[in-house]
Design an enzyme around this catalytic site. Sequence first.
Site, PDB file in Angstrom:
ATOM      1  N   ASP A  91      42.845  35.484  44.586  1.00  0.00           N
ATOM      2  CA  ASP A  91      43.236  35.713  45.975  1.00  0.00           C
ATOM      3  C   ASP A  91      43.175  37.221  46.225  1.00  0.00           C
ATOM      4  OD1 ASP A  91      44.087  35.522  48.529  1.00  0.00           O
ATOM      5  OD2 ASP A  91      46.092  34.760  48.075  1.00  0.00           O
ATOM      6  N   ALA A  92      41.945  37.715  46.410  1.00  0.00           N
ATOM      7  CA  ALA A  92      41.705  39.153  46.517  1.00  0.00           C
ATOM      8  C   ALA A  92      41.322  39.590  47.925  1.00  0.00           C
ATOM      9  CB  ALA A  92      40.594  39.559  45.544  1.00  0.00           C
ATOM     10  N   LYS A  93      40.880  38.641  48.740  1.00  0.00           N
ATOM     11  CA  LYS A  93      40.492  38.902  50.135  1.00  0.00           C
ATOM     12  C   LYS A  93      39.555  40.104  50.233  1.00  0.00           C
ATOM     13  CE  LYS A  93      44.690  36.787  51.937  1.00  0.00           C
ATOM     14  NZ  LYS A  93      45.364  36.533  50.637  1.00  0.00           N
ATOM     15  N   ARG A  94      38.494  40.069  49.452  1.00  0.00           N
ATOM     16  CA  ARG A  94      37.515  41.144  49.473  1.00  0.00           C
ATOM     17  C   ARG A  94      36.492  40.918  50.589  1.00  0.00           C
ATOM     18  NH1 ARG A  94      41.118  43.037  46.358  1.00  0.00           N
ATOM     19  NH2 ARG A  94      40.593  44.069  44.403  1.00  0.00           N
TER      20      ARG A  94
END
Length: 271
Positions: A91-94
């Site tokens: 869950d890094a939302k890159r």
Amino acid sequence: MNRKELFKHIQNKKSFLCVGLDTDLSKIPVHLLKEKDPVFEFNKQIIDHTIDYAVAYKPNIAFYEALGPKGWESLQKTLEYIPKDIFTISDAKRGDIGNTSKLYAKAFFEAMNFDSITVAPYMGRDSVLPFLDFENKWVILLALTSNEGSEDFQLIQSNKGEFLFESVLRKSAEWGNPDNLMYVVGATRGENIAKVRALVPDNFFLVPGVGAQGGSLEEVAKYGMNDHCGLLVNSSRGIIYAGKDLDFGKQAERESRILRDEMEKLLEKYL
């Protein structure tokens, strides 16, 4: 892990539960702070007590980045501890320009060997496509989130009456397919989940917002489930912080089992 393997795992466990590993040193039981790596020790016990009910684990990368190099070490040890047949979500939302996205993808898919990563679509296709170049890896694109500020942009309507999140779904569906592209769809959005499902009938959804944020698991299944389930419902705080004492693992197990039992009934009802 491909889509058929993921669905088979859901069928075998009679569950579509994803446990979010949002591990915060200020919230874990105090006795763990004496450990050499309290974050990993906490995660290890959570995994041990929830593994019978979860089909996926989702570390929120911010909680590990905030600890610097030690946090990355804890994350790597956690990944290595998770059984290989369990779906893992970064869950890094890159999401950045192409070259940067390619390096983000290599970091999470090759160096750390996550199965999937959450990606922000705002910069368009060249920020997302590099993540889709990896075989048996998944992009989980932010579509309709459950946070309060989501209405600032996601629910803006065009002059044709289409919400921005609907435009994102239509366009992004051209970039990937149901075997490598999932969507984040918040549980608190109720009937809007049906609008998302109508636009992307075969894709999996990662659904946060059940439990602590007030989303209804029944509504998520009613509006979002398809013929291969198509759902990974995440619970973080409601499971991992269910207990604060020595028995915190058992409390996490109890909450996981309650959710799994409800999921089993919903699978029987809608599949």
